[in-house]
Design an enzyme around this catalytic site. Structure first.
Site, PDB file in Angstrom:
ATOM      1  N   LYS A  20      -4.263  -1.748  -6.852  1.00  0.00           N
ATOM      2  CA  LYS A  20      -2.816  -1.663  -6.674  1.00  0.00           C
ATOM      3  C   LYS A  20      -2.189  -3.048  -6.629  1.00  0.00           C
ATOM      4  O   LYS A  20      -1.035  -3.219  -7.011  1.00  0.00           O
ATOM      5  CB  LYS A  20      -2.442  -0.831  -5.451  1.00  0.00           C
ATOM      6  CG  LYS A  20      -2.740  -1.400  -4.090  1.00  0.00           C
ATOM      7  CD  LYS A  20      -2.382  -0.377  -3.008  1.00  0.00           C
ATOM      8  CE  LYS A  20      -2.574  -0.932  -1.604  1.00  0.00           C
ATOM      9  NZ  LYS A  20      -1.519  -1.879  -1.216  1.00  0.00           N
ATOM     10  N   SER A 154       3.364 -13.125   5.581  1.00  0.00           N
ATOM     11  CA  SER A 154       2.865 -12.417   4.406  1.00  0.00           C
ATOM     12  C   SER A 154       2.915 -13.309   3.180  1.00  0.00           C
ATOM     13  O   SER A 154       3.938 -13.939   2.898  1.00  0.00           O
ATOM     14  CB  SER A 154       3.679 -11.147   4.139  1.00  0.00           C
ATOM     15  OG  SER A 154       3.255 -10.539   2.930  1.00  0.00           O
ATOM     16  N   ASP A 296      -7.541  -6.790   4.216  1.00  0.00           N
ATOM     17  CA  ASP A 296      -7.826  -5.414   3.808  1.00  0.00           C
ATOM     18  C   ASP A 296      -9.316  -5.112   3.773  1.00  0.00           C
ATOM     19  O   ASP A 296      -9.711  -3.948   3.632  1.00  0.00           O
ATOM     20  CB  ASP A 296      -7.203  -5.128   2.437  1.00  0.00           C
ATOM     21  CG  ASP A 296      -5.694  -4.946   2.514  1.00  0.00           C
ATOM     22  OD1 ASP A 296      -5.185  -4.740   3.626  1.00  0.00           O
ATOM     23  OD2 ASP A 296      -5.024  -5.025   1.466  1.00  0.00           O
TER      24      ASP A 296
END
Length: 411
Positions: A20, A154, A296
């Site tokens: 993704k 981020s 992740d």
């Protein structure tokens, strides 16, 4: 949907789940040039969100995942909905700021809990936000070629500015350290430069120059982090696996670092010509690993850690709290549901060798937590309620496991 999982052996060959991260970046690249993505049969929820967002911005789609770029037609719509896709939201905000206008931004419950502080500060005084969380109204236009932004919240904002300044014809991004998830910034730079962009890193500054962008036609590469759940499932159940359609491992750390991490834990594993082969492990050993650059991977590491012969320490977990769920809490609670001995605080998570037993969880709206529980269940039995949450990144997760030999009943 409820997944009832029984003890199984995972072995065989499978195509890697679509990345993704790459998929969203390629779809957003349609703001710069035409994009034709091949073999996108059942896109994840996040890729579908990116697809709808670029169309709202003025990109036309002629045929499935064939995007026609027209910079003169780009616009800021009155509202945009991002579902649970933090990547799309964070990369789009700088692009909206460059285009200029006013829009209501919103997303699902998981996205509403994620802060926007870093991008709000970076865009002052040119762009205003009505709230530091979604829903928020963004208004204004970024009338400068230089921005300064904190790198700790981020990396996706920084990737967004790379796209935004590529669209604008140039600009400079100054990053206030520390920089988390640097690998995703490198991924963005490599992709843009491979297609005609001109982006360079000079210390803590990223310089974007005007590029000559080429069309992209091809598949979305496979995802190492998502594939790792298949690889680990084969290891802990005594099987073996080949996972195909993966990209060559680059020079920087990132989700592909899971290959080395598993090797360091004693797994026999190799990547060659886009295929990841995993042939079990003679003896698994615990490791100490900092996941700040690849957060992740924490659920993946947690899924194999209980089977090691010594404790595994996962550090750099601060940003796990602002993922789809508070992953410090949900990883810990999921492991405990399967009788795993685990401790965690704000700095680290310690997972001890454990006798994994049958467990049951309800997916906390977090795809990777469901996948973690799925792997553990294959060794002991278990159930995952709201199992459809895996569709955020990998709609094929349960079907692929069944294809690879898992005894799973979906109801």
């Amino acid at each position: 949907m409820r997944a009832e999982i029984k003890k199984s052996i995972i072995r065989g060959k499978v195509k890697a789940p679509t990345s993704k991260s790459f998929g969203i970046r390629l779809i957003l690249y349609s703001l710069l040039a035409n994009v034709k993505l091949k073999n996108v049969s059942e896109p994840s929820d996040d890729i579908q969100i990116a697809r709808e967002v670029v169309k709202e911005l003025g990109i036309s789609e002629k045929g499935e995942f064939q995007f026609i770029s027209n910079k003169s037609e780009l616009k800021v719509p009155s509202s945009l909905y991002f579902g649970g896709s933090a990547t799309t939201l964070r990369m789009i905000i700088p692009i909206l700021a460059i285009l200029g206008g006013k829009a209501l931004l919103d997303g699902d419950t998981s996205l509403r809990r994620r802060p926007l502080n870093a991008i709000i500060e970076a865009l002052k005084p040119y762009v205003t936000f009505s709230s530091t969380n979604l829903p928020t109204v963004i208004e204004g236009k970024l009338n400068t070629d230089h921005v300064t932004i904190s790198g700790s919240e981020s990396s996706q904002y920084i990737s967004g500015f790379i796209y935004a300044f590529s669209l604008k014809g140039g600009g400079e991004i100054e990053i206030i350290p520390p920089v988390s998830s640097k690998s995703y910034i490198n991924m963005t730079i490599d992709l843009i430069n491979s297609l005609g962009g001109r982006v360079t890193i000079k210390g803590n500054k990223i310089v974007v120059e005007e590029g000559e962008f080429k069309e992209y036609e091809g598949e979305i590469p496979g995802d190492y982090a998502l594939s790792s759940f298949y690889a680990i499932a084969s290891v802990v159940t005594g099987g073996e696996i080949d996972i195909n359609n993966l990209y060559p491992i680059p020079y920087y750390e990132g989700d592909h670092s899971i290959v080395k991490i598993l090797r360091d834990m004693g797994v026999r594993t190799v990547v060659e010509d886009g295929s990841w082969s995993v042939r079990g492990a003679e003896k698994l050993r615990g490791i100490r690993i900092n996941v700040d650059d690849f957060p992740d991977l924490a659920p993946s590491i947690a899924s194999i850690a209980p089977f090691a012969g010594s404790e595994t320490v996962i550090e750099g977990i601060k940003r796990l709290k602002t993922k789809e769920s508070d992953r410090t809490q949900t990883i810990t609670s999921t492991l405990k549901s399967f009788s795993v001995n685990v401790e965690s605080d704000d700095q680290k998570m310690v997972i001890y060798p454990s006798d994994v037993k049958e467990g049951h969880i309800e997916c906390p709206n977090d795809h990777r937590i469901a996948m973690l529980a799925g792997v553990l269940s294959l060794t002991s039995g278990g159930t995952v309620s709201k199992a459809e949450c895996v569709s955020k990144s990998n709609p094929y997760f349960w079907k692929d496991l069944i294809y690879l030999g898992a005894n799973i009943r979906l109801e």
